[in-house]
Motif scaffolding. Structure first.
Motif, short mmCIF file in Angstrom:
data_model
loop_
_atom_site.label_atom_id
_atom_site.label_comp_id
_atom_site.label_asym_id
_atom_site.label_seq_id
_atom_site.Cartn_x
_atom_site.Cartn_y
_atom_site.Cartn_z
N GLY A 53 0.63 -1.31 -0.12
CA GLY A 53 -0.01 0.07 0.14
C GLY A 53 0.82 1.26 -0.02
N ILE A 54 0.43 2.48 0.68
CA ILE A 54 1.09 3.65 0.61
C ILE A 54 0.99 4.08 1.88
CG2 ILE A 54 0.88 6.04 -0.24
CD1 ILE A 54 -0.22 5.16 -2.70
N ASP A 55 2.10 4.48 2.49
CA ASP A 55 2.38 5.21 3.76
C ASP A 55 2.25 6.72 3.45
OD1 ASP A 55 2.52 2.93 5.57
OD2 ASP A 55 4.79 2.85 5.28
N PHE A 56 1.09 7.26 3.96
CA PHE A 56 1.05 8.59 3.79
C PHE A 56 1.55 9.48 5.14
CE2 PHE A 56 -2.32 7.25 0.99
CZ PHE A 56 -2.07 8.23 -0.22
N TYR A 57 2.18 10.65 5.01
CA TYR A 57 2.86 11.19 6.19
C TYR A 57 2.28 12.60 6.10
CZ TYR A 57 6.33 7.36 6.52
OH TYR A 57 6.60 6.25 6.36
N VAL A 101 -7.83 11.17 -6.25
CA VAL A 101 -7.44 9.74 -5.62
C VAL A 101 -8.20 9.87 -4.07
CG1 VAL A 101 -5.78 8.50 -4.29
CG2 VAL A 101 -5.24 9.77 -6.57
N MET A 102 -8.98 8.58 -4.02
CA MET A 102 -9.82 8.50 -2.82
C MET A 102 -9.25 7.06 -1.98
SD MET A 102 -13.29 8.98 -4.95
CE MET A 102 -12.28 8.30 -6.23
N CYS A 103 -9.06 7.32 -0.74
CA CYS A 103 -8.48 6.03 -0.04
C CYS A 103 -8.97 5.92 1.49
CB CYS A 103 -7.04 5.91 -0.07
SG CYS A 103 -6.24 7.61 0.28
N LYS A 104 -9.10 4.67 1.99
CA LYS A 104 -9.39 4.52 3.39
C LYS A 104 -8.30 3.95 3.97
CE LYS A 104 -12.78 1.36 2.10
NZ LYS A 104 -13.82 0.61 2.57
N GLY A 105 -7.96 4.11 5.25
CA GLY A 105 -6.65 3.88 5.73
C GLY A 105 -6.67 3.95 7.53
N CYS A 153 -2.44 3.09 3.76
CA CYS A 153 -3.76 2.64 3.19
C CYS A 153 -3.19 1.37 2.45
CB CYS A 153 -4.19 3.90 2.24
SG CYS A 153 -4.80 5.36 3.21
N LYS A 154 -4.01 0.61 2.26
CA LYS A 154 -3.79 -0.67 1.31
C LYS A 154 -4.11 -0.46 0.08
CE LYS A 154 -4.47 -3.94 5.08
NZ LYS A 154 -5.30 -5.26 5.66
N TRP A 155 -3.42 -1.14 -1.12
CA TRP A 155 -3.67 -0.82 -2.39
C TRP A 155 -5.26 -1.21 -2.61
CZ3 TRP A 155 -0.79 2.14 -4.85
CH2 TRP A 155 0.78 2.38 -4.60
N GLU A 156 -5.73 -2.21 -2.26
CA GLU A 156 -6.88 -2.47 -2.48
C GLU A 156 -7.96 -1.27 -1.69
OE1 GLU A 156 -6.21 -5.51 0.81
OE2 GLU A 156 -5.06 -4.34 -0.85
N ASP A 157 -7.41 -0.57 -1.02
CA ASP A 157 -8.42 0.66 -0.28
C ASP A 157 -7.98 2.04 -1.11
OD1 ASP A 157 -9.66 -1.12 1.15
OD2 ASP A 157 -8.31 -1.07 2.93
#
Length: 396
Positions: A53-57, A101-105, A153-157
């Motif tokens: 996934g992606i680590d957002f800071y 881009v929309m995401c859940k995390g 956030c996981k890639w699938e999210d």
């Protein structure tokens, strides 16, 4: 898991493409649950893509409502976007477009100096890089007191979309004021014929097939809730051929009115009607088997019939045609009991044909009929098949 995108051609596919959109966006709206009312705050951000996934800071002040919420390690919903709007300089034959881009995390950690080795410095550098600032371009007192958070956030999210279809990284940035007008047309047609596997294909060999009454002419369907399975057998000479099964919803005169009047692997749930659901590509399930389920009572509200079609994926590129497989058939089952109601096997030769209509499910008074009407088409691409049913415009 993010909900499937209804208008599938708007979806931006691929991890690199998603990151390219993030690189164009500079503010992330982060929403947390605050009782009955969501609490949303726009934040600057940086990011580091990971395998899963992606680590957002993101950084906040020393205290405040968002700090208290982040300390609870909540689930969050985040969104960022960039808008193009120019009444003079068109982009892809229009003056309006967007990327989002929309995401859940989950807020995983507060990153304190020295607590996690180099992560605090890596996070700050990710933010500086995102805003195209040099590595040493930060204020030391600010660096010392600001609170820094990691949201994973996981890639699938994670989902991304655009107004016009794109699938090349170089098309992600919008033109600047000194760039020439980009007058290329939106590539709606190509988006219907390109597969974007998000995971390695996993499939299994088909098991034994239950017997079913054979039909060679129109036959009444005795159940509203049905499963329609298309099956084919491999020819050892050609190996497995990737065929795609799909349904086209037709109105009076067996005409396809809109490009969304279909269901297939990219649009598994019909958006014009809730009647039909595609059950998955054979390359990810059982080889040589694809199916859809249908509630014909709902389909009849808006449509006269549904054409059952089959295409050879990338037929010219793979040098394959429908003659490279054997025993193409369609089976209609009672969805509630699983009992096969009827089976029709293709009789006409499809050598050299890249796509075909296997049959029709058509309204007849207050009931429905299966009509084993076979037609071969020379071009495998869905837009070509659409034209066979009268669709001439991509605009709605």
């Amino acid at each position: 898991m993010m909900d499937p995108m209804r208008k599938f051609e708007h979806r931006i596919n691929g991890k690199d493409m998603i990151c390219a959109v993030l690189d164009q966006c500079y503010v992330m709206s982060v929403s947390v649950n605050d009782g009955e009312t969501p609490y949303t705050l726009p934040l600057c951000f940086g990011y580091i893509p990971r395998e899963d996934g992606i680590d957002f800071y993101m950084h906040t002040g020393a205290d405040g409502k968002i700090v208290n919420k982040f300390k609870e390690r909540p689930q969050v919903f985040m969104m960022t976007y960039i808008l193009y709007h120019d009444l003079v300089k068109y982009y892809r034959q229009d003056y309006h477009d967007y990327r989002s881009v929309m995401c859940k995390g989950v807020v995983e950690e507060e990153i304190n100096i020295g607590q996690f080795g180099r992560e605090h410095g890596d996070a700050v550098q990710a933010m500086l890089k995102h805003y195209k600032r040099p590595r040493n371009h930060f204020d030391v007192p600010h660096y010392m007191w600001m609170r820094l958070w990691r949201i994973h956030c996981k890639w699938e999210d994670i989902d991304a979309k655009a107004e016009s279809p794109i699938d090349r990284i170089e098309d992600v940035p919008f033109p600047g004021p000194n760039d020439p007008i980009d007058d290329r047309p939106p590539e709606y047609e190509r988006i219907y014929v390109t597969k974007y596997p998000q995971k390695p294909y996993e499939n299994s060999l088909p098991g034994a097939e239950a017997p079913a009454p054979a039909v060679e002419g129109p036959a009444a369907i005795s159940a509203n809730n049905i499963e329609i399975e298309c099956a084919w057998d491999d020819d050892p000479e050609h190996g497995h051929v990737d065929l795609d099964f799909y349904g086209l919803f037709l109105k009076e005169g067996r005409k396809m009115e809109r490009r969304y009047d279909l269901v297939f692997h990219k649009a598994p749930a019909s958006i014009r009607t809730t009647a039909v659901k595609f059950l998955g590509d054979d390359m990810e399930n059982v080889l040589g088997r694809e199916a859809m389920e249908a509630d014909l009572a709902k389909l009849g509200e808006d449509y006269e019939s549904m054409a059952l079609c089959l295409s050879v994926y990338d037929a010219p590129g793979l040098n394959k045609c429908l003659g490279c497989v054997k025993n193409i058939r369609v089976t209609i089952k009672d969805k509630t009991t699983g009992e096969p109601l009827m089976r029709s096997t293709v009789k006409a030769s499809m050598d050299g044909k890249q796509a075909m209509q296997i049959g029709l499910i058509e309204k007849s008074g207050d009931s429905w009929m299966f009509i084993p009407e076979e037609k071969g088409y020379d071009d495998w691409r869905q837009p070509h098949v659409f034209a066979e049913y009268g669709l001439v415009s991509w605009r709605e």
